[in-house]
Structure formats: structure tokens, C-alpha cells
Write an enzyme that holds these catalytic residues in place. Structure first.
Site, PDB file in Angstrom:
ATOM      1  N   GLY A   1       4.632   1.181 -10.913  1.00  0.00           N
ATOM      2  CA  GLY A   1       3.816   2.485 -10.964  1.00  0.00           C
ATOM      3  C   GLY A   1       3.508   3.242 -12.282  1.00  0.00           C
ATOM      4  O   GLY A   1       3.214   4.222 -12.475  1.00  0.00           O
TER       5      GLY A   1
ATOM      6  N   GLY B   1       1.359  -2.905  -6.194  1.00  0.00           N
ATOM      7  CA  GLY B   1       1.018  -1.535  -5.351  1.00  0.00           C
ATOM      8  C   GLY B   1      -0.477  -1.085  -5.738  1.00  0.00           C
ATOM      9  O   GLY B   1      -1.345  -1.521  -5.143  1.00  0.00           O
ATOM     10  N   GLY B   2      -0.232  -0.290  -6.750  1.00  0.00           N
ATOM     11  CA  GLY B   2      -1.646   0.496  -7.172  1.00  0.00           C
ATOM     12  C   GLY B   2      -2.833  -0.604  -7.205  1.00  0.00           C
ATOM     13  O   GLY B   2      -3.849   0.068  -6.511  1.00  0.00           O
TER      14      GLY B   2
ATOM     15  N   TRP C   1       0.812  -1.341   0.107  1.00  0.00           N
ATOM     16  CA  TRP C   1       0.006   0.133   0.129  1.00  0.00           C
ATOM     17  C   TRP C   1       1.060   1.307   0.024  1.00  0.00           C
ATOM     18  O   TRP C   1       0.085   2.172  -0.100  1.00  0.00           O
ATOM     19  CB  TRP C   1      -0.847  -0.113   1.100  1.00  0.00           C
ATOM     20  CG  TRP C   1      -2.161  -0.801   0.923  1.00  0.00           C
ATOM     21  CD1 TRP C   1      -2.319  -1.684  -0.009  1.00  0.00           C
ATOM     22  CD2 TRP C   1      -2.980  -1.313   2.355  1.00  0.00           C
ATOM     23  NE1 TRP C   1      -3.554  -2.558   0.138  1.00  0.00           N
ATOM     24  CE2 TRP C   1      -4.083  -2.373   1.683  1.00  0.00           C
ATOM     25  CE3 TRP C   1      -3.321  -0.937   3.417  1.00  0.00           C
ATOM     26  CZ2 TRP C   1      -5.002  -2.825   2.245  1.00  0.00           C
ATOM     27  CZ3 TRP C   1      -4.341  -1.458   4.067  1.00  0.00           C
ATOM     28  CH2 TRP C   1      -5.363  -2.539   3.498  1.00  0.00           C
ATOM     29  N   LYS C   2       2.191   1.077   0.159  1.00  0.00           N
ATOM     30  CA  LYS C   2       3.214   2.577   0.287  1.00  0.00           C
ATOM     31  C   LYS C   2       2.563   3.383   1.213  1.00  0.00           C
ATOM     32  O   LYS C   2       1.985   2.989   2.302  1.00  0.00           O
ATOM     33  CB  LYS C   2       3.356   2.720  -1.449  1.00  0.00           C
ATOM     34  CG  LYS C   2       3.541   1.808  -2.210  1.00  0.00           C
ATOM     35  CD  LYS C   2       3.960   2.229  -3.449  1.00  0.00           C
ATOM     36  CE  LYS C   2       4.276   0.891  -4.391  1.00  0.00           C
ATOM     37  NZ  LYS C   2       4.892   1.405  -5.549  1.00  0.00           N
TER      38      LYS C   2
ATOM     39  N   HIS D   1      12.550  -2.096  -0.926  1.00  0.00           N
ATOM     40  CA  HIS D   1      11.745  -1.705  -2.028  1.00  0.00           C
ATOM     41  C   HIS D   1      12.705  -0.568  -2.715  1.00  0.00           C
ATOM     42  O   HIS D   1      13.237  -0.012  -2.135  1.00  0.00           O
ATOM     43  CB  HIS D   1      10.354  -1.136  -1.518  1.00  0.00           C
ATOM     44  CG  HIS D   1       9.516  -1.031  -2.779  1.00  0.00           C
ATOM     45  ND1 HIS D   1       9.356   0.217  -3.362  1.00  0.00           N
ATOM     46  CD2 HIS D   1       8.557  -1.734  -3.143  1.00  0.00           C
ATOM     47  CE1 HIS D   1       8.893  -0.030  -4.197  1.00  0.00           C
ATOM     48  NE2 HIS D   1       8.045  -1.132  -4.191  1.00  0.00           N
TER      49      HIS D   1
ATOM     50  N   SER E   1       3.590  -3.017 -11.837  1.00  0.00           N
ATOM     51  CA  SER E   1       2.299  -2.673 -12.821  1.00  0.00           C
ATOM     52  C   SER E   1       1.397  -3.975 -12.967  1.00  0.00           C
ATOM     53  O   SER E   1       0.850  -4.223 -14.027  1.00  0.00           O
ATOM     54  CB  SER E   1       2.429  -2.223 -14.034  1.00  0.00           C
ATOM     55  OG  SER E   1       2.982  -0.812 -13.903  1.00  0.00           O
TER      56      SER E   1
HETATM   57  P1  PGA Z   1       2.990  -0.956  -8.687  1.00  0.00           P
HETATM   58  O1  PGA Z   1       3.963  -1.093  -7.414  1.00  0.00           O
HETATM   59  O2  PGA Z   1       2.073  -2.282  -9.018  1.00  0.00           O
HETATM   60  O3  PGA Z   1       2.073   0.102  -8.446  1.00  0.00           O
HETATM   61  O4  PGA Z   1       3.416  -0.956 -10.180  1.00  0.00           O
HETATM   62  C1  PGA Z   1       4.612  -2.511  -7.380  1.00  0.00           C
HETATM   63  C2  PGA Z   1       5.437  -2.157  -6.052  1.00  0.00           C
HETATM   64  O5  PGA Z   1       6.103  -1.068  -6.014  1.00  0.00           O
HETATM   65  O6  PGA Z   1       5.537  -3.188  -5.151  1.00  0.00           O
END
Ligand code: PGA
Length: 256
Positions: free
Chosen positions: A179, A239-240, A15-16, A101, A218
Site C-alpha cells: 500500500g 490489494g489496491g 480487498w481488505k 497477512h 504495490s
Molecule cells: P497492495 O496490497 O497491493 O495495496 O500493496 C497488497 C496486500 O496487502 O496484499
């Protein structure tokens, strides 16, 4: 192929710096049936909230849900302003931590050596690191991916025994794909995840066959299945697409 089946699939949301604790809690409650579904299908499911949301998430989520921290300090306590230690995580039942990360490598000077020190402390406490490796766009374009990833693995894991590493998870995340919507092809993901496993084999022998290697960058509901069908890709760090419960559910359903 048989060995691949020995490794449980793992879907981990990163989730950052997103979600208030109240939002994390709401997600955790909504994810309960998903945790059950994942368990029935032999899939490990988890999320990595911010420090401030860990307790709320852990409390509200199914006990089968992995709740991981995004970072940790290698010292158990002391004069390290702004840091959080392993015992502080353990107090809340957190035993998984993302290490190295690319955003922390880029913005917080997280070197291979620091990652090594953190993983050493995690192994000593029987916790699970999700060790992130990956090359930048420039390194990718220069054809240096294996050199960079190989060094990250060797330096990060230097001197650890197979026994220490048995629960380790490695995530291959090309920096240029995080991302950006520019995800790596499944051929690249397979090639580098296989290379990660071969490098692990040099360090820890056949235990390398038990280590889960994830792809990240992604990953979306539309492509997750393709990645996980690669023999050396055991799961995804997302992530997203892990932020909204609907999309998270779709990710899971697409790999059942
Ligand atoms: P993302 O991020 O799926 O938004 O590209 C992946 C991550 O940083 O672990």
C-alpha cells in the site's frame, strides 16, 4: 523453467476492509468474462472479500473464480466472540483463506504459531491457505529479510507433511511495499520467492516445486508482468489495484 510452467499462474485480489456486499456483488458479476478468459489461459483468478461479502460474491461470480476469506479461526465453534470458523466458510463454498497477512500480524497479534494452528485446521479440512510472509522496513534495512521470512515459513509450517502442504500457496509480501507504492524490485521478489521455495524444500522435499509462491506489495498493471516473468514468482496478491474492475482486468490481461 520447466517446473515453473507446471505451476498455474495465480492472480488473487485482496480487498481488505473495502466494498459493501452490493459493491462486491457488482464486481463479481462484472468479473465473469474475466474468469472465463483466465481459465482459457490456464490462470487461476480470485478475490478475497470481507466476511460479510463472501456469500454475495460467491453467488454472483463465475464458478471458476476463487473466492477466498481473509481470515478464519482454528476452532470449529465455541466461545470466540467476533470470530468465524471453517464450517461457517464451508457452508458458503469458501475453501481458500488468506493467513498471516501483515496487517493481521501487525494489528491483530497474528503470530507464526497462530498461523500454524489455522493452517493445521485448514489442511485437515482440505482447504487452501494463502500464507503471507514478509519483513518490515526495519528488518529489510538491517538485511534480515531471509532470517525473518525463513522463521515465518518454518514456524508456520512446522510438522506438516508434504501431502498436507500440496495445495498451499505462499505469498511473499514485504511489509514496506504494501500500500506504499514502493514496490520491491523484481530481483528482490525473485530472490526471496526462490528462498521461500528453498526453505519449503527443506521442509517438504520436492513438493516445494509444486507450491505456488506469489509476490505482493504495490503490484499494479504496469509491473505485474515483470514480477510474473521471474522463474520463482508464480502469481500476485494484489490489494489496491484489485479493487476496480478495470484495473483488475488490466492486471489479468497483462499476464496472459
Ligand atoms: P497492495 O496490497 O497491493 O495495496 O500493496 C497488497 C496486500 O496487502 O496484499
Amino acid at each position: 523453467m520447466l517446473l515453473n510452467k507446471m505451476r498455474r499462474k495465480l492472480l488473487l485480489g485482496n480487498w481488505k476492509m473495502n466494498k459493501l456486499a452490493s459493491e462486491a456483488r457488482e464486481f463479481a458479476l462484472a468479473s465473469k468474462p474475466l474468469a472465463e478468459l483466465a481459465k482459457k489461459n490456464n490462470i487461476d483468478l480470485g478475490v478475497a472479500p470481507t466476511y460479510l461479502s463472501l456469500a454475495a460474491t460467491k453467488e454472483a461470480a463465475s464458478k471458476d473464480m476463487i473466492v477466498a476469506a481473509q481470515n478464519v479461526h482454528f476452532n470449529p465453534s465455541g466461545a470466540f466472540t467476533g470470530e468465524v470458523s471453517i464450517p461457517m466458510l464451508q457452508e458458503f463454498g469458501i475453501d481458500w483463506v488468506i493467513i498471516g497477512h501483515s496487517e493481521r500480524r501487525a494489528y491483530d497479534n497474528e503470530t507464526n504459531q497462530k498461523c500454524h494452528d489455522k493452517m493445521k485446521a485448514l489442511f485437515a479440512n482440505h482447504m487452501v491457505p494463502v500464507y503471507c510472509v514478509g519483513e518490515t522496513l526495519q528488518e529489510f534495512e538491517e538485511g534480515r529479510t531471509k532470517e525473518v521470512v525463513g522463521r515465518q515459513i518454518r514456524e508456520g509450517l512446522e510438522g506438516f507433511t508434504a501431502e498436507e502442504c500440496k495445495d498451499l500457496v505462499v505469498a511473499y509480501e514485504p511489509v514496506w511495499s504494501i500500500g506504499t507504492g514502493k514496490n520491491a524490485s523484481s530481483e528482490i521478489a525473485q530472490d526471496i520467492c526462490k528462498f521461500v521455495r528453498e526453505t519449503l524444500r527443506e521442509l517438504i522435499g520436492d513438493t516445494a516445486d509444486k507450491i505456488r509462491v506469489l509476490y505482493g506489495g504495490s503490484v499494479k498493471p504496469v509491473n505485474v508482468k515483470e514480477y510474473l516473468s521471474c522463474p520463482d514468482v508464480d502469481g500476485a496478491l494484489v490489494g489496491g489495484a484489485s479493487l476496480k474492475i478495470d484495473s483488475y482486468e488490466e492486471l489479468l490481461r497483462n499476464i496472459l
